[in-house]
Write an enzyme that holds these catalytic residues in place. Structure first.
Site, PDB file in Angstrom:
ATOM      1  N   GLU A 129       0.943  -0.965  -0.177  1.00 18.64           N
ATOM      2  CA  GLU A 129       0.208   0.167  -0.185  1.00 18.64           C
ATOM      3  C   GLU A 129       1.577   1.075  -0.700  1.00 18.64           C
ATOM      4  O   GLU A 129       2.039   1.607  -0.256  1.00 18.64           O
ATOM      5  CB  GLU A 129      -0.868  -0.022   0.845  1.00 18.64           C
ATOM      6  CG  GLU A 129      -2.365  -1.478   0.648  1.00 18.64           C
ATOM      7  CD  GLU A 129      -2.968  -1.363  -0.008  1.00 18.64           C
ATOM      8  OE1 GLU A 129      -3.208   0.197  -0.388  1.00 18.64           O
ATOM      9  OE2 GLU A 129      -3.503  -2.119  -0.133  1.00 18.64           O
ATOM     10  N   TYR A 132       5.910   6.327   2.550  1.00 25.26           N
ATOM     11  CA  TYR A 132       6.564   7.749   1.951  1.00 25.26           C
ATOM     12  C   TYR A 132       8.106   7.247   1.626  1.00 25.26           C
ATOM     13  O   TYR A 132       9.003   6.414   2.620  1.00 25.26           O
ATOM     14  CB  TYR A 132       6.455   8.651   3.100  1.00 25.26           C
ATOM     15  CG  TYR A 132       7.626   9.406   3.114  1.00 25.26           C
ATOM     16  CD1 TYR A 132       7.057  11.077   2.795  1.00 25.26           C
ATOM     17  CD2 TYR A 132       8.610  10.255   4.203  1.00 25.26           C
ATOM     18  CE1 TYR A 132       7.894  12.350   2.619  1.00 25.26           C
ATOM     19  CE2 TYR A 132       9.247  10.754   4.036  1.00 25.26           C
ATOM     20  CZ  TYR A 132       9.471  12.247   3.434  1.00 25.26           C
ATOM     21  OH  TYR A 132      10.048  13.395   3.105  1.00 25.26           O
ATOM     22  N   HIS A 133       8.616   7.961   1.208  1.00 27.08           N
ATOM     23  CA  HIS A 133      10.621   7.401   0.942  1.00 27.08           C
ATOM     24  C   HIS A 133      10.792   9.749   0.954  1.00 27.08           C
ATOM     25  O   HIS A 133      10.093  10.727   0.322  1.00 27.08           O
ATOM     26  CB  HIS A 133      10.782   7.346  -0.009  1.00 27.08           C
ATOM     27  CG  HIS A 133      10.429   6.556  -0.670  1.00 27.08           C
ATOM     28  ND1 HIS A 133      10.880   5.131   0.001  1.00 27.08           N
ATOM     29  CD2 HIS A 133       9.433   5.361  -1.178  1.00 27.08           C
ATOM     30  CE1 HIS A 133      10.069   3.803  -0.339  1.00 27.08           C
ATOM     31  NE2 HIS A 133       9.890   4.084  -1.401  1.00 27.08           N
ATOM     32  N   GLY A 207      12.474  -2.938  -3.882  1.00 24.69           N
ATOM     33  CA  GLY A 207      12.985  -3.561  -2.626  1.00 24.69           C
ATOM     34  C   GLY A 207      12.968  -2.689  -1.369  1.00 24.69           C
ATOM     35  O   GLY A 207      12.138  -3.259  -0.883  1.00 24.69           O
ATOM     36  N   CYS A 225       2.011   1.560   4.550  1.00 19.76           N
ATOM     37  CA  CYS A 225       1.288   0.679   4.361  1.00 19.76           C
ATOM     38  C   CYS A 225       0.256  -0.226   4.848  1.00 19.76           C
ATOM     39  O   CYS A 225       0.076  -1.374   4.602  1.00 19.76           O
ATOM     40  CB  CYS A 225       2.396  -0.744   4.842  1.00 19.76           C
ATOM     41  SG  CYS A 225       4.631  -0.014   4.657  1.00 19.76           S
TER      42      CYS A 225
END
Length: 298
Positions: A129, A132-133, A207, A225
């Site tokens: 789902e 954030y990065h 990844g 998620c």
């Protein structure tokens, strides 16, 4: 519908917590010459070769990194079709602030309207789902030919988790774990690392993302998620709960700044990834990591 790499919803709104430009520490291990010395030392005759593009102290736009991965995957598929050997690739980097949604996932876990999104939102082809990065989060994109390892997706996800679990244990004396039925690495009810993969013709890409010094406030605008009633954590936050950081000769956690913590975690991730997957990492130069030339390594 999977949107193209260059398409994003909404626009970027610069928030106060993300206005400070991210610049490498003067003593950062990220300099390619120094990183080469470290990475090439992680070798073993029995290990398969894995090319490594190490941009761990660089902020790379998500769309560029995504296109780069797909370009590498395409090349590996072409090699396989010609019955040529196909080695593995590892990309290490950080991203500018961005939200990503897994393939076919709902927008119900966004606590904002798409048209008013605080950052770019990408819908990708990997599982999972929304997440954030952003700066302070180390992202590893292994592009792995599972034919050379084990053609089992559950095994692969567990091995990615194992890399992070070993890093936290061996480097920080933090006992992390898996939670039954959930993907990722946890300390109590705090998720420190998220995993999301896509596999095509047994070539795995996307990844893991490990929160090191990440500002966690952007996670408050989503249900990370899709898991409610659990929290997101970072290595920095966990270490702040300890009274000492004696392994590095410091009397308290404040003696280790964010740049050093990123460096330490990066080195541990490289080491444990090499050991878990039994790979020999070979650093590859990048033509230009500031522009679209990133997509065309030397």
């Amino acid at each position: 519908m999977i949107l193209s790499t260059t398409h994003s919803f909404g626009s970027i709104l610069t928030l106060n917590h993300s206005t400070r430009p991210y610049t490498p520490h003067l003593n950062a291990v990220s300099k390619l010459s120094q990183a080469s010395l470290f990475i090439t030392s992680v070798t073993c005759k029995e290990k398969r070769l894995c090319e490594c593009f190490d941009l761990y102290n660089e902020l790379v736009p998500y769309g560029e990194a995504w296109s780069w991965q797909k370009s590498i995957v395409k090349g590996k598929k072409a090699l396989i079709q010609r019955n040529h050997s196909c080695s593995d690739t590892l990309i290490i980097l950080q991203h500018h602030p961005v939200y990503t949604l897994g393939n076919g996932r709902s927008e119900e876990y966004l606590n904002f309207e798409i048209i008013d999104a605080p950052y770019d939102v990408y819908r990708t082809e990997c599982g999972g789902e929304v997440t954030y990065h952003g700066p302070g989060q180390l992202v590893m994109y292994p592009i792995i030919n599972l034919r050379n390892h084990k053609m089992d997706l559950h095994w692969y996800l567990r091995e990615l988790e194992e890399v992070v679990i070993r890093v936290l244990s061996s480097t920080f004396s933090i006992k992390a774990s898996r939670l039954e039925g959930l993907t990722g690495v946890w300390i109590g009810d705090h998720k420190l690392a998220a995993m999301g993969i896509r596999v095509s013709q047994w070539i795995a890409y996307h990844g893991l993302a490990l929160n090191v010094t990440t500002d966690l406030s952007p996670f408050e605008l989503i249900v990370p998620c899709g898991i409610r009633n659990r929290n997101v954590g970072s290595i920095k936050g966990i270490l702040a709960e300890f009274s000492s950081f004696s392994q590095y000769g410091a009397s308290d956690n404040n003696s280790i700044d964010d740049f050093q913590l990123i460096d330490i975690t990066h080195n541990a991730l490289v080491r444990e990834f090499s050991e878990v997957f039994q790979l020999e990492l070979s650093l590859k130069p990048i033509k230009n990591c500031k522009t679209n030339a990133l997509l065309h390594p030397l």
